[in-house]
Structure formats: structure tokens, C-alpha cells
Design an enzyme around this catalytic site. Sequence first.
Site, PDB file in Angstrom:
ATOM      1  CD  GLU A  97      42.442  35.729  44.125  1.00  0.00           C
ATOM      2  OE1 GLU A  97      41.773  36.777  43.946  1.00  0.00           O
ATOM      3  OE2 GLU A  97      41.970  34.591  43.953  1.00  0.00           O
ATOM      4  NE  ARG A 149      40.397  39.303  43.206  1.00  0.00           N
ATOM      5  CZ  ARG A 149      39.141  39.104  43.575  1.00  0.00           C
ATOM      6  NH1 ARG A 149      38.444  40.097  44.109  1.00  0.00           N
ATOM      7  NH2 ARG A 149      38.564  37.943  43.393  1.00  0.00           N
ATOM      8  CB  THR A 278      28.481  41.367  42.885  1.00  0.00           C
ATOM      9  OG1 THR A 278      28.892  40.224  42.133  1.00  0.00           O
ATOM     10  CG2 THR A 278      27.262  41.003  43.718  1.00  0.00           C
ATOM     11  CG  ASN A 298      28.063  36.505  37.588  1.00  0.00           C
ATOM     12  OD1 ASN A 298      29.087  36.877  38.154  1.00  0.00           O
ATOM     13  ND2 ASN A 298      27.192  35.709  38.183  1.00  0.00           N
ATOM     14  CG  ASP A 343      30.476  33.699  35.863  1.00  0.00           C
ATOM     15  OD1 ASP A 343      30.147  34.806  36.326  1.00  0.00           O
ATOM     16  OD2 ASP A 343      31.381  33.011  36.356  1.00  0.00           O
ATOM     17  CE  LYS A 370      34.806  35.175  34.764  1.00  0.00           C
ATOM     18  NZ  LYS A 370      33.653  34.834  35.627  1.00  0.00           N
ATOM     19  CB  ILE A 584      36.615  29.512  41.372  1.00  0.00           C
ATOM     20  CG1 ILE A 584      35.440  28.557  41.187  1.00  0.00           C
ATOM     21  CG2 ILE A 584      37.013  30.172  40.062  1.00  0.00           C
ATOM     22  CD1 ILE A 584      34.966  27.908  42.469  1.00  0.00           C
ATOM     23  CB  CYS A 650      30.852  19.283  48.710  1.00  0.00           C
ATOM     24  SG  CYS A 650      29.612  18.763  49.914  1.00  0.00           S
TER      25      CYS A 650
END
Length: 738
Positions: A97, A149, A278, A298, A343, A370, A584, A650
Site C-alpha cells: 500500500e 503506507r 485511532t 472508529n 466503522d 468512509k 481486509i 480466523c
Amino acid sequence: MISAVFGKRRSLSRTLTAGTICAALISGYATMASADDGQGATGEAIIHADDHPGNWMTYGRTYSDQRYSPLDQINRSNVGNLKLAWYLDLDTNRGQEGTPLVIDGVMYATTNWSMMKAVDAATGKLLWSYDPRVPGNIADKGCCDTVNRGAAYWNGKVYFGTFDGRLIALDAKTGKLVWSVNTIPPEAELGKQRSYTVDGAPRIAKGRVIIGNGGSEFGARGFVSAFDAETGKVDWRFFTVPNPKNEPDAASDSVLMNKAYQTWSPTGAWTRQGGGGTVWDSIVYDPVADLVYLGVGNGSPWNYKYRSEGKGDNLFLGSIVALKPETGEYVWHFQETPMDQWDFTSDQQIMTLDLPINGETRHVIVHARKNGFFYIIDAKTGEFISGKNYVYVNWASGLDPKTGRPIYNPDALYTLTGKEWYGIPGDLGGHNFAAMAFSPKTGLVYIPAQQVPFLYTNQVGGFTPHPDSWNLGLDMNKVGIPDSPEAKQAFVKDLKGWIVAWDPQKQAEAWRVDHKGPWNGGILATGGDLLFQGLANGEFHAYDATNGSDLFHFAADSGIIAPPVTYLANGKQYVAVEVGWGGIYPFFLGGLARTSGWTVNHSRIIAFSLDGKSGPLPKQNDQGFLPVKPPAQFDSKRTDNGYFQFQTYCAACHGDNAEGAGVLPDLRWSGSIRHEDAFYNVVGRGALTAYGMDRLHGNMNPTEIEDIRQFLIKRANETYQREVDARKNADGIPEQLP
């Protein structure tokens, strides 16, 4: 001056003298091939970046973060002649990224696992490489891949963060360590839970290196820190959510105690989980306003009812916060999503523009965040000017024209209604970390937009945190897509990706380019009236910035999520980008993420010029993880709990419902599921910790781990023939798997 490599181009002037160097005892090493002397960029040089258009000196090229370069050797009339000039294979085939910096012909690129490389920008020759040796067991402390990044450059030093929370300064000439600090203070940790990671690029402001962190999905209290660029000594720290006891602990004390604390319930789960907030990406210094802007993330947990008992706006979640760069003192804030439960972070790229508004030119922030809305905010005061949705949204009908507060759809407040909510945008947003760009020639902002819905469902029975796992306050058994062709086809129809060309003066879409699916790369705009973007399907494109016409494409063979850069080397214009799909979306969406285009990661940096002579990329494996016939027997009485444990611990890495997208191992085809002890050796004892698969023995007992194995065998049997059949097409590449 480094004439041997870079010819007679004028170097940046070094306007600051070197300060004290503080050594740090930290693991890491540099390997050096050869290096020539690039000179040091400073704040004054970055302010006047257009005096050095051949360099890419900071994350967004200039402090405005517009990602526009005036270079025009490559333009609409000749971009069809673009050819590969060089490529450099990277150490790991995971997501990339990074935004490379280019200073006087030397490229500084950060890669996955927080590695740093200096490269001859004209030839791709590796000059030196630095590996900070991030421990493998840190991988599961982050939500979204061990990506990085980018870096910052200042006075002959290059700075970058590491996934385990360090900030490192290297000598830009040699790659040798100058100093290293741990950016996560002990008081920021939540008991034994240490979920902070650093994957964002640091920013430089007035001799200070500013860095944030991630971790809200696990449990964290967000903050940013400023360090002296010469010594590594911490100057100030600003927390973005209050101390749960409303006690002083940083530069943020006054505003948190007097303004923010009363917007939280005094007894919600945030007091134990940190509250979130964060600052994992956007940090921008604005020399016009002399302010640093933070994009705040978030909540932790996501669930508003559990986090704050459904009370208050929860400052400064989902906000832009402006600080004084010298002290970290609060100046203003604008909260874009009060009561966040979706989020909807504000970490997306913050860009500054001088924009004509009602007959006067105003210095503004533009923000495609977002939540699907495009905001225009006064950069000096934080005053809301206007906002409009740039993609379809169903959680709000619009924004209050005076305050900018969302006009909520009552059904979208799922944590308060107790009902499921199929949200658009979902948690991945209408725009995520992929960089947008602005062209002063067209007056348009180019947004790598997307649509990925999400089914929000409350965790039953109240909030129960799980150590070293996502702690969202959601029912992870229900957020996944059922394994039926009908359900998947319906979901796939809602997966979309575009370039949205947005006119900020009109707050309206000018045009768009449709992509095969979401999770595409960032965008670069140039003086040649071009846009460059890499796509999830492994193609790298150049578009006409005036109308979106496709003028050039190149098969990069691996998905691209990074933003391109352009620069001059030996007087010649190049365009470069990091290649490697991850994050993600392919991690959690798994098999459904293949709808954006199937590729197998071969991570590298690629660079183009009009006279490139590198030739095609080497032919490599394009079939990914091949299905292996699984054991026929499994215990059906254990698979339901195995599914719950898999979704909890997982799925964020290995795919919803155990279907991988090809970035990380697809556990259905793992040889370890054939043997109980072999599986426990990996999952329970941590046999593959060095590779990022930490042991889960402390969080799950052997019975629960065996339940996961039984579930994986079940899923392998259910999907084996489907996967085999998908590979029978002419190219041997999986098609969409509905």
C-alpha cells in the site's frame, strides 16, 4: 550532488543543520549495495514543492495532499507509448500500500512487514534495504494486513513506522539506523492487551515527525505522537478519546476533560476497551493555516449501545481534529459521524484546496470519507460549508445544511433498534485508504470509490470481549454471507467499484469510470491531463482526466491497491507503483473478493517511461492455492462451534466462512487439517509464528481448536468440487465462484 547516477539535475538545498543523533538499541539491519548522496528536503522545500516538480517529497507530493504532479512529458497524446522501464521484486507476496518518495533520483519505498528500500529511480537498482525484523506474532494484532503506507523525508533522513509500533529514522544515504523509538507508551496499553500497530506513513511538520496507530477493532485508545526529527525525543502526545477516569495524561487534557468526556457514558465498555479513535492514516500539515489535521477513526467496540450505553456523540470518533504543530494544542474539530456504529472512520485522505465559494476563494478541506459523503470544511476554523453523498448511502438521508450533522435513517441505528441492518456503504466505506487526487486543470477530485455492503448484527447477550480477536460487539456468526449460490449472487450484485470524478464547486459527479469490483488502487493526477490507477484485477491504467477515457493499460499480473507516483530521473518522466493485493477486503471477504478480478500476488515495484526497455514481466504461477482433496470424515456435532471460533479468531485473515481470496493460505487446502496434532501444532503451539501465524493456545483450549479443524474439513468437502471445476477453463484460473 550525485552526478554519477543523477546527472546534472539541481539538488534540493539543505537548509537545516544536523542535530543530535540518538541511538536506539533495537533489532534491525541494513544491507547495502551502493548508494549515492541525495540531499535533504525540509519543511520549506516541501512548502515550495512545485519548485522541484521532479521530486515526490512527501506522502501526497505536497503538504496539500492533492497527489497532483505538474509533470507533462507523459500526456494524453503519447501515453499509449508508455512501456515498462524497470521492475523490482519485493521480499514478500502480500499487500503493498506504500507511496514511494523520490528525492533527487533516489526512491524510498516501504513494503509489507515494514521494510524500507532505497532504489535508483531511473534503473530500479537496489541501493540499500532495511529490515526492522518485526516479530511474526504481531501480525494478528492488526485488523488488515501487515502493510505499510509510506515514509517521510527530512534533512537527510528517512522515517517510517513499523507494524510493532516503532518509529525509525535512517540515514537516507546509507540506510544505517539513526534512531528508533517505541511510539506506544505503557500507559496506552489496556492491561495485558497490546493491540496497537503502525501501518500509516509519518508526516513532518516544523521539525517534528508525527505518527498515529491502529487497533480499534481489538481494543485501543487512539492517539498521535510528535517526535523531534533530529533526536527522536517525544515532543507531545494527543489522545483522541478521553481518559476513562477523566484524568490528565497528555496535550489533549484540557479539551478532553472539558469538552469530550461528557459526550461519553461514564460506564460503557469504552472504559475497558479504550474507546477507539485511532489515527491510522490521514495526518496532514497545512502551512497556510499552520495546523495539523488528524483523521480520527472508529469506536472500540463498534457497537454504540455497548460502547457508550447508546449515549452521547463520543468525541472525537469520526472527526477531523486540528492541532498546533509545535505543542499538540487543540484548535478545532468537526465530527462527521456522531454516534458511530458502522466503522465510519475519518482516517481517509484529508486534502486542502483553495476553492471559489459564493464569489470568494476560501482555503478548505475536502474529504471523501468512509460514510459516503463529500465534505467541504473551512481549513482555518473547522466551519462546515457543504456536504453531499458521492456514492449511494442508505444510513442517512443527507446532512443538515447548517451543521453538517447526518440526518439518520432510524433503521440504520441497529445498536439501538436491536435489529439487523444491511448497510450501504458498509464497514469498508464508499472510500477507504486508497488515495484520491485533484487536478487544478480540470477542477475535479478523483475518488477511488466503492460499494461493499455489510450486515450489522448485535452481539447477543451483551458485549463479551475475546483476547487477541476482533471485539466489535457484533454477532460474527451472522455478519458472514451464507454459503448458498442465491445469497452470494445477491451480494455480488451489490459489489461495485469506480473512479468518481467529483466537482467540489458544484458538489456533483462529473463522470465516472466503472471497474469490475471494489478495492482498487489509489489515483495520481498529472499535468499531462492524465489519471493513473492500478486495479484489483492486476491491470494498471492511464485515463483521460477530462472524461475518463481509457488511454493505456498494462498487465501487472497482481492486484494493485497502492497509489502511483511520478517523478523525473535524468530529466525523464517516470510513473511508478507498488504491486501486491491485500488488506481486509480479500482477507475477510475471501472467495467473494475474487469478483474484483482473480490474480495471484507477485509483489514488486514497477516503473514506466516512454522509452522503457524492460520488456514483459516474467511468467509466474497464476493459479494460486490449488484445492487438495480433503479427508472425507468430520464430526458434524463439532462444526457449529468450529464455525463460531473460526469467525471469531480466523476469518479476518483467512476469509469469511473459510474461503480464501489467495493472499494468505486457504485453510481448506492446508495439509495440517488432515492431522489433529499437526493442526494444533500450528494453531495452538505457534509453529508458524515467524510467518505471522501466532499461537492461539492462550485464547482457545485444544477442544475449541479441534472444533475449527472439523469445521474446515466440512467446508473443504462442501467446496472442493466447485473449486476444481472452476479451474477447468482455458487459462486454468478460477472464475467467479458464486
